[in-house]
Scaffold this motif. Structure first.
Motif, short mmCIF file in Angstrom:
data_model
loop_
_atom_site.label_atom_id
_atom_site.label_comp_id
_atom_site.label_asym_id
_atom_site.label_seq_id
_atom_site.Cartn_x
_atom_site.Cartn_y
_atom_site.Cartn_z
N GLY A 53 0.81 -1.31 0.04
CA GLY A 53 -0.09 0.05 0.14
C GLY A 53 0.88 1.41 -0.03
N ALA A 54 2.24 1.25 0.40
CA ALA A 54 2.98 2.31 0.22
C ALA A 54 3.06 3.08 -1.25
CB ALA A 54 4.47 1.90 0.33
N VAL A 55 2.95 4.40 -0.92
CA VAL A 55 3.11 5.36 -2.05
C VAL A 55 4.30 5.29 -2.76
CG1 VAL A 55 3.01 7.99 -2.98
CG2 VAL A 55 1.35 7.17 -1.09
N THR A 56 4.39 4.83 -4.25
CA THR A 56 5.76 4.74 -4.76
C THR A 56 5.89 5.84 -5.84
OG1 THR A 56 4.37 3.18 -6.78
CG2 THR A 56 5.41 2.11 -4.79
N GLY A 57 4.62 6.62 -5.99
CA GLY A 57 4.84 7.65 -6.91
C GLY A 57 3.59 8.42 -7.33
N PHE A 58 3.49 9.36 -8.08
CA PHE A 58 2.30 10.32 -8.51
C PHE A 58 2.58 10.41 -9.98
CE2 PHE A 58 2.06 11.72 -4.23
CZ PHE A 58 0.87 11.97 -3.99
N GLU A 59 1.34 10.45 -10.70
CA GLU A 59 1.55 10.64 -12.14
C GLU A 59 1.04 12.05 -12.41
OE1 GLU A 59 0.04 9.24 -16.71
OE2 GLU A 59 -1.06 8.62 -14.84
N ALA A 60 1.78 12.68 -13.25
CA ALA A 60 1.44 14.26 -13.34
C ALA A 60 0.42 14.08 -14.72
CB ALA A 60 2.56 15.15 -13.87
N LEU A 61 -0.77 14.81 -14.43
CA LEU A 61 -1.66 15.00 -15.41
C LEU A 61 -2.15 16.39 -15.69
CD1 LEU A 61 -3.57 12.00 -14.14
CD2 LEU A 61 -2.46 11.77 -16.38
N LYS A 97 7.26 21.46 -13.07
CA LYS A 97 6.15 21.31 -11.83
C LYS A 97 6.24 20.11 -11.25
CE LYS A 97 3.55 25.42 -12.92
NZ LYS A 97 4.26 26.41 -11.97
N SER A 98 6.42 18.99 -12.05
CA SER A 98 6.45 17.75 -11.42
C SER A 98 7.78 17.52 -10.47
CB SER A 98 6.48 16.41 -12.61
OG SER A 98 5.40 16.75 -13.41
N LEU A 99 8.90 18.03 -11.09
CA LEU A 99 10.25 17.75 -10.14
C LEU A 99 10.21 18.72 -8.99
CD1 LEU A 99 12.77 17.83 -13.19
CD2 LEU A 99 11.61 16.01 -12.01
N ASP A 100 9.40 19.94 -9.35
CA ASP A 100 9.26 20.77 -8.07
C ASP A 100 8.61 20.34 -6.96
OD1 ASP A 100 9.61 23.46 -6.87
OD2 ASP A 100 7.56 23.59 -7.19
N ALA A 101 7.35 19.28 -7.35
CA ALA A 101 6.69 18.64 -6.49
C ALA A 101 7.40 17.54 -5.68
CB ALA A 101 5.54 17.96 -7.20
N VAL A 115 8.24 10.24 -9.86
CA VAL A 115 7.03 11.11 -10.45
C VAL A 115 6.88 10.65 -11.92
CG1 VAL A 115 8.27 13.13 -11.27
CG2 VAL A 115 5.77 13.34 -10.80
N GLY A 116 5.68 10.09 -12.37
CA GLY A 116 5.59 9.84 -13.82
C GLY A 116 5.13 11.02 -14.68
N VAL A 117 5.66 11.27 -15.81
CA VAL A 117 5.54 12.57 -16.74
C VAL A 117 5.21 11.69 -18.04
CG1 VAL A 117 6.31 14.60 -17.60
CG2 VAL A 117 6.78 13.92 -15.41
N ASN A 118 3.79 12.26 -18.76
CA ASN A 118 3.42 11.78 -19.84
C ASN A 118 4.37 12.57 -20.94
OD1 ASN A 118 1.18 9.73 -19.36
ND2 ASN A 118 0.59 11.60 -18.29
N PHE A 119 4.73 11.91 -21.96
CA PHE A 119 5.24 12.48 -23.34
C PHE A 119 4.66 12.00 -24.48
CE2 PHE A 119 8.88 14.86 -22.05
CZ PHE A 119 9.15 14.51 -20.75
N SER A 120 4.32 13.03 -25.50
CA SER A 120 3.60 12.63 -26.72
C SER A 120 4.74 12.26 -27.74
CB SER A 120 2.70 13.88 -27.25
OG SER A 120 3.85 14.75 -27.65
N SER A 121 4.20 11.42 -28.78
CA SER A 121 5.20 11.27 -29.66
C SER A 121 5.79 12.58 -30.59
CB SER A 121 4.75 10.46 -30.83
OG SER A 121 3.64 10.82 -31.48
#
Ligand code: C2E
Ligand code: MG
Ligand code: MG
Ligand code: MG
Length: 290
Positions: A53-61, A97-101, A115-121
């Motif tokens: 149940g431990a928090v392993t990360g956050f996804e940035a949306l 902002k994700s790194l800042d978080a 932190v997970g960050v989405n990248f487009s092609s």
């Protein structure tokens, strides 16, 4: 005849089309102002270890907090923004902002591993991308393995050997993590997953939603989990909403979970309250077990 069908079509659809174009124009006029006024910001959705149940990360949306329209999701503006050349700017905002978080969570006493960050092609096709991400990670003194680059499964099929492929490989060589997003929807092959040295597959919500009451979903998802296990990589289930879904996914060996049932995407200031309450909840559970 064909002519009159054509006329009808024009008559029926022209007003709707015009409304859509006007909507597009007005959003576009607003976008550069919105970027200037700091209205574009990521929300953060928690990801947890299925077993502990431990928090392993956050996804940035990404979200656009529009003064008149309220909080807009990527569906409402991201395609348009990318087509009009704002993709790089928005990508840079989300990444910084994700790194800042990560820094802010740590300062508040919560160690969030990644932190997970989405990248487009389009973003990944830009040959400056690897250096920009590296520079940003350096600027925030964040180790690259704490940044998980989320790429769509379809990217790996569409692009055989080009800049996108090369850049993903270079990101891996530089120590960044790669998550294969919407897994199961794009028919990526095992050889693709190996070739890209993917760290984790994110099983698409369409397999997860209702999995506790659908034998077919369970079989398909189990096959994906087994494949991940066979390759020695992690496996996250997206869109986990109910305790029933969570139980099935944990039981079949999914290593990570994400979804409304764990936590919704939140503005940065709300994540601190969530992290605090979640920590208390985990402790009370541990006490109950002891
Ligand atoms: P994704 O990366 O697959 O993100 C998961 C989407 O599912 C998010 O939608 C999230 O809010 C939603 N979601 C999470 N848990 C649940 C759940 O339990 N139930 C339901 N019904 N939905 C859930 P969102 O935030 O609207 O983002 C949509 C897509 O937009 C993302 O899909 C991603 O592909 C793209 N996106 C988001 N942020 C960025 C960004 O900064 N850059 C780029 N290039 N794409 C982004
Ligand atoms: Mg994603
Ligand atoms: Mg996804
Ligand atoms: Mg998705």
């Amino acid at each position: 005849d064909a002519q009159s069908v054509g006329d009808d079509t024009v008559r029926l659809y022209a007003p709707a089309m015009r409304a859509e174009l006007e909507e597009r124009d007005s959003l576009l006029r607003d976008l550069s102002r919105g970027i200037e006024s700091n209205e574009i910001k990521p929300f953060f959705q928690p990801q947890i270890d299925a077993k502990t149940g431990a928090v392993t990360g956050f996804e940035a949306l990404v979200r656009w907090n529009h003064p008149k329209r309220g909080v807009l999701s990527p569906f409402h503006f991201l395609d348009l923004a990318e087509k009009e050349g704002f993709g790089e700017t928005i990508g840079e905002i989300v990444l910084s902002k994700s790194l800042d978080a990560l820094i802010k969570w740590e300062a508040a006493g919560f160690f969030v591993p990644e932190v997970g960050v989405n990248f487009s092609s389009d973003q990944l096709a830009d040959n400056g991308i690897v250096d920009r991400i590296r520079r940003e990670a350096d600027a925030y003194s964040v180790a690259p393995e704490r940044i998980s680059i989320e790429v769509l499964e379809t990217i790996m099929i569409e692009n055989d050997d080009n800049d996108v492929v090369r850049n993903i490989k270079r990101l891996k060589e530089n120590g960044f993590s790669i998550d294969l997003d919407d897994f199961g929807t794009g028919h990526a092959s095992i050889s693709n997953i190996r070739r890209f040295d993917v760290d984790r597959v994110k099983i698409d919500r369409s397999f997860v939603s209702g999995i506790d009451s659908d034998e077919n979903l369970r079989k398909m998802t189990l096959a994906m989990v087994r494949m991940a296990q066979g390759l020695g990589i992690d496996c996250l289930a997206e869109g986990v909403e109910t305790p029933g879904e969570r139980a099935v996914l944990t039981q079949m060996g999914c290593t990570h979970l994400q979804g409304y049932g764990i936590g919704r995407p939140m503005a940065i200031h709300d994540t601190f309250t969530w992290l605090n309450q979640y920590r208390l909840f985990l402790r009370s559970q541990q006490k109950a077990r002891a």
